[in-house]
Design a protein around this motif. Structure first.
Motif, PDB file in Angstrom:
ATOM      1  N   HIS A   1      70.379  42.029  20.846  1.00 30.12           N
ATOM      2  CA  HIS A   1      71.013  41.517  19.975  1.00 30.12           C
ATOM      3  C   HIS A   1      72.178  42.101  19.218  1.00 30.12           C
ATOM      4  O   HIS A   1      72.408  43.047  19.110  1.00 30.12           O
ATOM      5  CB  HIS A   1      70.048  41.617  18.784  1.00 30.12           C
ATOM      6  N   ASN A   2      72.886  41.150  19.111  1.00 30.84           N
ATOM      7  CA  ASN A   2      74.459  41.495  18.588  1.00 30.84           C
ATOM      8  C   ASN A   2      75.145  42.522  19.513  1.00 30.84           C
ATOM      9  O   ASN A   2      75.771  43.297  18.786  1.00 30.84           O
ATOM     10  CB  ASN A   2      74.396  41.634  17.232  1.00 30.84           C
TER      11      ASN A   2
ATOM     12  N   HIS B   1      67.353  39.716  34.439  1.00 28.96           N
ATOM     13  CA  HIS B   1      68.200  41.071  34.155  1.00 28.96           C
ATOM     14  C   HIS B   1      68.365  41.316  32.796  1.00 28.96           C
ATOM     15  O   HIS B   1      67.802  42.401  32.234  1.00 28.96           O
ATOM     16  CB  HIS B   1      69.399  40.650  35.030  1.00 28.96           C
ATOM     17  N   THR B   2      69.558  40.546  32.057  1.00 31.58           N
ATOM     18  CA  THR B   2      69.823  40.910  30.648  1.00 31.58           C
ATOM     19  C   THR B   2      70.410  39.829  30.061  1.00 31.58           C
ATOM     20  O   THR B   2      71.166  39.081  30.633  1.00 31.58           O
ATOM     21  CB  THR B   2      71.040  42.008  30.905  1.00 31.58           C
ATOM     22  N   GLU B   3      69.638  39.447  28.907  1.00 35.30           N
ATOM     23  CA  GLU B   3      69.945  38.321  28.227  1.00 35.30           C
ATOM     24  C   GLU B   3      70.142  38.840  26.575  1.00 35.30           C
ATOM     25  O   GLU B   3      69.750  39.806  26.171  1.00 35.30           O
ATOM     26  CB  GLU B   3      68.823  37.368  28.267  1.00 35.30           C
ATOM     27  N   ALA B   4      71.192  38.029  26.020  1.00 35.69           N
ATOM     28  CA  ALA B   4      71.569  38.316  24.821  1.00 35.69           C
ATOM     29  C   ALA B   4      71.817  37.393  23.797  1.00 35.69           C
ATOM     30  O   ALA B   4      72.175  36.260  23.971  1.00 35.69           O
ATOM     31  CB  ALA B   4      72.782  39.103  24.559  1.00 35.69           C
ATOM     32  N   ILE B   5      71.420  37.592  22.439  1.00 35.79           N
ATOM     33  CA  ILE B   5      71.697  36.508  21.441  1.00 35.79           C
ATOM     34  C   ILE B   5      72.735  37.207  20.398  1.00 35.79           C
ATOM     35  O   ILE B   5      72.738  38.468  19.798  1.00 35.79           O
ATOM     36  CB  ILE B   5      70.416  36.278  20.464  1.00 35.79           C
TER      37      ILE B   5
ATOM     38  N   ALA C   1      67.707  37.140  11.250  1.00 37.68           N
ATOM     39  CA  ALA C   1      66.817  38.120  11.843  1.00 37.68           C
ATOM     40  C   ALA C   1      65.373  37.568  12.623  1.00 37.68           C
ATOM     41  O   ALA C   1      64.902  38.259  13.572  1.00 37.68           O
ATOM     42  CB  ALA C   1      66.298  39.271  10.909  1.00 37.68           C
ATOM     43  N   THR C   2      65.097  36.549  11.826  1.00 40.14           N
ATOM     44  CA  THR C   2      63.988  35.718  12.542  1.00 40.14           C
ATOM     45  C   THR C   2      64.218  35.250  13.779  1.00 40.14           C
ATOM     46  O   THR C   2      63.399  35.373  14.612  1.00 40.14           O
ATOM     47  CB  THR C   2      63.647  34.652  11.449  1.00 40.14           C
ATOM     48  N   ALA C   3      65.416  34.714  13.844  1.00 39.85           N
ATOM     49  CA  ALA C   3      66.041  34.137  15.107  1.00 39.85           C
ATOM     50  C   ALA C   3      66.093  35.205  16.246  1.00 39.85           C
ATOM     51  O   ALA C   3      65.571  34.748  17.456  1.00 39.85           O
ATOM     52  CB  ALA C   3      67.353  33.286  15.252  1.00 39.85           C
ATOM     53  N   ALA C   4      66.590  36.333  16.085  1.00 41.86           N
ATOM     54  CA  ALA C   4      66.761  37.499  16.755  1.00 41.86           C
ATOM     55  C   ALA C   4      65.330  38.016  17.168  1.00 41.86           C
ATOM     56  O   ALA C   4      65.258  38.292  18.308  1.00 41.86           O
ATOM     57  CB  ALA C   4      67.365  38.564  16.068  1.00 41.86           C
ATOM     58  N   THR C   5      64.289  37.962  16.371  1.00 41.90           N
ATOM     59  CA  THR C   5      62.934  38.558  16.679  1.00 41.90           C
ATOM     60  C   THR C   5      62.469  37.586  17.692  1.00 41.90           C
ATOM     61  O   THR C   5      61.553  38.044  18.826  1.00 41.90           O
ATOM     62  CB  THR C   5      62.279  38.750  15.327  1.00 41.90           C
ATOM     63  N   ALA C   6      62.507  36.334  17.481  1.00 39.25           N
ATOM     64  CA  ALA C   6      61.807  35.406  18.287  1.00 39.25           C
ATOM     65  C   ALA C   6      62.652  35.431  19.902  1.00 39.25           C
ATOM     66  O   ALA C   6      61.909  35.380  20.697  1.00 39.25           O
ATOM     67  CB  ALA C   6      62.171  33.733  17.656  1.00 39.25           C
ATOM     68  N   PHE C   7      63.877  35.503  19.732  1.00 40.47           N
ATOM     69  CA  PHE C   7      64.604  35.446  20.860  1.00 40.47           C
ATOM     70  C   PHE C   7      64.218  36.869  21.921  1.00 40.47           C
ATOM     71  O   PHE C   7      63.853  36.757  22.995  1.00 40.47           O
ATOM     72  CB  PHE C   7      66.283  35.892  20.881  1.00 40.47           C
TER      73      PHE C   7
END
Length: 434
Positions: free
Chosen positions: A366-367, A340-344, A349-355
């Motif tokens: 993201h955020n 459904h929906t997942e968030a970090i 920025a690297t971690a966000a891109t991977a997620f």
């Protein structure tokens, strides 16, 4: 004379064929008429909803269902605003997707067109009537609605107002129909001759039941097990605000977060502040051994187990798990998430891109709060539902989920034999302007 469900479906299909031919202006005029009539009928609608709510409380309805059932003046006003938002959207019908010359005088077009008739079976959520009907009309589709038994009075008043409004316009009122008994669900699922798509909105068990008992294509999602991952570089104030909003802003919604994953490096600083604000909102916390070790001295936190990771609470309950890496968080989400929906929350920025790239879900954020997963918030005007399927439409489904396309080929006596054999004439296959 009481019409059979087959007769009702036949009427809906005939009305849908008339609706499909109407210009944009006529459909938008119908939507404005609906908005005005709903405003006029608001006292009757709210009175019917109050009666539904009173009856539901007497039957000890579950709190998440009650929250969805209750139609406050604010919620009704927002739904009416959504009707007008749908009217402002571009008409999805008649768009030329392909315009190609196959040969001189032989022209191919692919154009968007309505599906036909959509059956929507939804839980005790009367505002869904307004959203679905407005999207159906804008996309040129007929719709047969079946709401939860708890919302029968509310849905009846809403559809009465919508059909009254349509009677003043070029849109046939029979394009919008309402079913009121549970027995009609099985009948509806058998009407593959008249119904082109079924959209179930309800529990996992109910969606599975619909999928197993119809030959009609089904669009929907069974679970809303959403996660929020607090990465080691997260801004704590930002992370706490997003956590509280994702869980408590409307816990009965399918996009509310159910499991909070926290990186072990930030957990000691983040969790006490988050727990304080969550419990101030009445949230029951359930945690793994590591999170309980941090929180149990100051807060009440029950032990979480495997069942919790697989549960959609739709209530003020939150499970917490501490992970040792971003990869562990992603692995947990892809194992237990419902797509459904997942968030970090992270400042890396690297971690966000991977997620965002590795998490398998219809919505990856993201955020920001998971509660943004909504057709109205996405600018769709409204939504007919949310799909977690891999094939489109995916995520909140607006007008595009009610549209298909057809190929139109226009020639001047052209025959295939001209383009076959040893002396075959070549196709030009020249794309033309849209």
């Amino acid at each position: 004379m009481t019409l059979s469900l087959t007769d009702i479906a036949r009427q809906t299909r005939q009305s849908a064929r008339q609706l499909a031919l109407l210009p944009t202006a006529a459909k938008n005029e119908a939507l404005e008429a609906i908005a005005r009539t709903l405003e006029t009928a608001a006292p009757d609608i709210l009175a019917a909803n109050a009666a539904d709510c009173e009856a539901a409380l007497a039957e000890n309805i579950a709190k998440p269902l009650y929250d969805r059932l209750k139609l406050s003046p604010t919620k009704l006003t927002a739904a009416i605003h959504g009707v007008r938002d749908v009217a402002k959207l571009p008409d999805p019908i008649g768009a030329v997707q392909i315009h190609r010359e196959l040969d001189t005088g032989l022209i191919l077009k692919r154009l968007t067109c309505p599906l036909g008739v959509v059956g929507v079976i939804f839980e005790a959520r009367p505002d869904a009537v307004i959203q679905i009907a407005s999207l159906a009309i804008k996309s040129g589709n007929g719709v047969i609605l079946k709401g939860g038994k708890e919302a029968t009075r509310s849905c009846t008043e809403l559809v009465k107002a919508i059909r009254t409004a349509l009677a003043q316009t070029q849109v046939p009122p029979d394009a919008v129909q309402l079913l009121t008994t549970r027995e009609e669900i099985i009948e509806l699922l058998a009407l593959d001759k008249y119904v082109d798509l079924i959209i179930p909105r309800g529990s996992n068990a109910f969606v599975r039941f619909v999928m197993d008992n119809t030959r009609i294509p089904v669009l929907g999602h069974a679970d809303g097990i959403c996660h929020l991952y607090i990465d080691k570089t997260a801004d704590i104030a930002k992370a706490v605000a997003i956590t509280v909003d994702s869980k408590t802003q409307y816990p009965a919604a399918c996009n509310a977060v159910e499991t909070l994953l926290v990186h072990q490096e930030i957990a000691p600083a983040f969790l006490p502040t988050a727990a304080q604000q969550l419990q101030a909102k009445g949230v029951e916390l359930r945690g793994d051994e590591a999170s309980r070790a941090i929180l149990s001295r100051e807060f009440t936190i029950n032990a979480a187990n495997e069942v919790d990771w697989e549960t959609e609470y739709t209530d003020l309950i939150l499970s917490i798990k501490i992970v040792d890496s971003l990869d562990a968080a992603i692995d947990h989400i892809n194992t237990y998430g419902s797509g459904h929906t997942e968030a970090i929350v992270t400042e890396d920025a690297t971690a966000a891109t991977a997620f965002l790239g590795q998490v398998d879900a219809a919505g990856v954020y993201h955020n920001c709060s998971t509660r943004f997963a909504d057709g109205f918030r996405y600018g769709f005007g409204a939504e007919v539902g949310i799909s977690t399927a891999k094939m489109p439409p995916r995520g909140p489904v607006g007008l595009e989920g009610l549209v298909t396309y057809k190929y139109q080929l226009v020639g001047d006596g052209h025959i295939v034999a001209t383009y076959a054999g040893s002396d075959a004439k070549p196709f030009t296959h020249r794309d033309l302007g849209m």
